[in-house]
Design an enzyme around this catalytic site. Structure first.
Site, PDB file in Angstrom:
ATOM      1  N   HIS A  22     -34.599  93.117  -2.794  1.00  0.00           N
ATOM      2  CA  HIS A  22     -34.497  91.702  -2.112  1.00  0.00           C
ATOM      3  C   HIS A  22     -33.491  90.810  -2.879  1.00  0.00           C
ATOM      4  CE1 HIS A  22     -36.622  87.558  -1.329  1.00  0.00           C
ATOM      5  NE2 HIS A  22     -35.642  88.026  -0.133  1.00  0.00           N
ATOM      6  N   ASP A  30     -12.266  95.143   4.125  1.00  0.00           N
ATOM      7  CA  ASP A  30     -11.189  95.820   4.572  1.00  0.00           C
ATOM      8  C   ASP A  30     -10.287  96.689   3.745  1.00  0.00           C
ATOM      9  OD1 ASP A  30      -9.482  94.016   3.308  1.00  0.00           O
ATOM     10  OD2 ASP A  30      -9.497  92.561   5.186  1.00  0.00           O
ATOM     11  N   ASP A  69     -31.605  88.573   4.348  1.00  0.00           N
ATOM     12  CA  ASP A  69     -32.484  87.795   3.616  1.00  0.00           C
ATOM     13  C   ASP A  69     -32.530  86.524   4.290  1.00  0.00           C
ATOM     14  OD1 ASP A  69     -33.817  86.185   1.677  1.00  0.00           O
ATOM     15  OD2 ASP A  69     -32.455  86.896  -0.103  1.00  0.00           O
ATOM     16  N   MET A  79     -14.784  86.014   4.277  1.00  0.00           N
ATOM     17  CA  MET A  79     -13.706  85.380   3.610  1.00  0.00           C
ATOM     18  C   MET A  79     -12.940  84.404   4.548  1.00  0.00           C
ATOM     19  SD  MET A  79     -10.616  87.169   1.733  1.00  0.00           S
ATOM     20  CE  MET A  79     -11.393  88.201   0.568  1.00  0.00           C
ATOM     21  N   TYR A 118     -13.796  86.499  -3.917  1.00  0.00           N
ATOM     22  CA  TYR A 118     -13.677  87.725  -5.087  1.00  0.00           C
ATOM     23  C   TYR A 118     -14.946  87.571  -6.272  1.00  0.00           C
ATOM     24  CZ  TYR A 118      -9.138  88.654  -3.200  1.00  0.00           C
ATOM     25  OH  TYR A 118      -8.117  89.058  -1.942  1.00  0.00           O
ATOM     26  N   TYR A 136      -8.629  89.828   6.538  1.00  0.00           N
ATOM     27  CA  TYR A 136     -10.067  88.909   6.482  1.00  0.00           C
ATOM     28  C   TYR A 136     -11.161  89.629   7.198  1.00  0.00           C
ATOM     29  CZ  TYR A 136      -6.714  85.485   4.759  1.00  0.00           C
ATOM     30  OH  TYR A 136      -5.788  84.858   4.199  1.00  0.00           O
TER      31      TYR A 136
END
Length: 151
Positions: A22, A30, A69, A79, A118, A136
């Site tokens: 959890h 990509d 979650d 992104m 990143y 993206y």
């Protein structure tokens, strides 16, 4: 083959998804994402792959077994486009639709600036690279919990 399990979920991916706890995060990315170098910095330590499919198809398979979650506001992140953080490209709209179907409700993706994405990715449990060639097509998901039967 296993009954009831999406065939895109190979043994390595299933192992990692099952091993996550959890709040652990996973990256689905990509083909342009620095997947291998970032994956080496994650808890799992090696790159996982769901090749030859779009990010949306990979996310659909993953969310067929992985709960998001509900305790955090950023359980699903995307992104952001450099210089256009509010723009949501088709690849991200497709993944948004997959998330909403999997969760049975609207679950907005939270935008994260490219370099911050990143850095977050390096702290994830694992990275799963897809065959997505559109820019993206990169996302981070936080694993939730499955309640006991009857609750």
């Amino acid at each position: 083959m296993l009954k009831g399990i999406n065939p895109l979920l190979n043994a390595d991916v299933l192992y990692a998804l099952r091993a996550m706890g959890h709040g652990d995060r996973l990256v689905v990315c990509d083909t342009n994402f620095p997947a291998d170098s970032i994956a080496r910095q994650t808890a799992f330590g090696e790159l996982l792959r769901i090749d030859n499919v779009s990010t949306a198809k990979a996310v659909e398979a993953i969310l067929s077994v992985l709960p998001l979650d509900t305790f955090v506001d950023d359980a699903a992140m995307r992104m952001e486009i450099v210089g256009q953080p509010q723009e949501v490209p088709p690849v991200q709209r497709e993944v948004q639709a997959v998330i909403d179907r999997a969760e049975g409700r609207s679950w907005p993706l939270v935008g994260v600036e490219r370099h911050a994405f990143y850095e977050k990715a390096k702290t994830a449990y694992c990275v799963i690279a897809t065959g997505e060639r559109r820019f993206y097509g990169c996302f981070i998901f936080s694993k939730g919990v499955i309640a006991p039967d009857g609750e």
